[in-house]
Design a protein around this motif. Structure first.
Motif, PDB file in Angstrom:
ATOM      1  N   ASP A  23       0.807  -1.214   0.000  1.00 54.06           N
ATOM      2  CA  ASP A  23       0.000   0.000   0.000  1.00 54.06           C
ATOM      3  C   ASP A  23       0.848   1.276   0.000  1.00 54.06           C
ATOM      4  O   ASP A  23       0.330   2.352   0.240  1.00 54.06           O
ATOM      5  CB  ASP A  23      -0.966  -0.014   1.176  1.00 54.06           C
ATOM      6  N   PRO A  25       2.036   4.355  -1.443  1.00 56.85           N
ATOM      7  CA  PRO A  25       1.481   5.090  -2.590  1.00 56.85           C
ATOM      8  C   PRO A  25       2.518   5.461  -3.644  1.00 56.85           C
ATOM      9  O   PRO A  25       2.211   5.454  -4.836  1.00 56.85           O
ATOM     10  CB  PRO A  25       0.850   6.332  -1.960  1.00 56.85           C
ATOM     11  N   SER A  54      -3.420   7.184  -8.721  1.00 62.96           N
ATOM     12  CA  SER A  54      -2.393   7.202  -7.672  1.00 62.96           C
ATOM     13  C   SER A  54      -1.800   8.597  -7.513  1.00 62.96           C
ATOM     14  O   SER A  54      -1.538   9.039  -6.395  1.00 62.96           O
ATOM     15  CB  SER A  54      -1.284   6.203  -7.996  1.00 62.96           C
ATOM     16  N   LEU A  58      -1.775  10.796  -4.170  1.00 63.85           N
ATOM     17  CA  LEU A  58      -0.549  11.337  -3.592  1.00 63.85           C
ATOM     18  C   LEU A  58      -0.672  12.838  -3.349  1.00 63.85           C
ATOM     19  O   LEU A  58      -0.251  13.343  -2.303  1.00 63.85           O
ATOM     20  CB  LEU A  58       0.643  11.050  -4.509  1.00 63.85           C
TER      21      LEU A  58
END
Length: 98
Positions: A23, A25, A54, A58
């Motif tokens: 997990d 990121p 993603s 982020l």
């Protein structure tokens, strides 16, 4: 099972020698970015969409894309300053559909 096995596992986790978490990121973005660069295919298109999701996640978590300092410098992700978070914009264009 060896009586030392649980202690070895705890020692490895504490030392940070365990594999990167699934997990993470930044690692997730890097994997999707690499797959997105493959020749056009349904898998590559899905990877591009995953990369974009993603990247958005982020940015919401306070990450910014680092700028390259030279022509062959590799950029990546870094923690943003609060002012940079407000103006963080995507740097990559979506893949054109073939």
């Amino acid at each position: 099972m060896s009586p030392l096995r649980p202690f070895l596992l705890v020692a490895l986790l504490a030392a940070g020698a365990a594999p990167a978490a699934a997990d993470d990121p930044v690692a997730r973005w890097q994997r999707a970015d690499a797959a997105c660069a493959l020749p056009a295919s349904p898998l590559a298109n899905q990877a591009c969409e995953d990369r974009d999701r993603s990247a958005a996640a982020l940015r919401r978590q306070g990450w910014c894309e680092a700028r390259a300092t030279g022509p062959y410098d590799h950029w990546g992700w870094q923690r943003c300053t609060p002012a940079a978070t407000a103006r963080a914009m995507p740097r990559r264009r979506a893949r054109p559909h073939a």
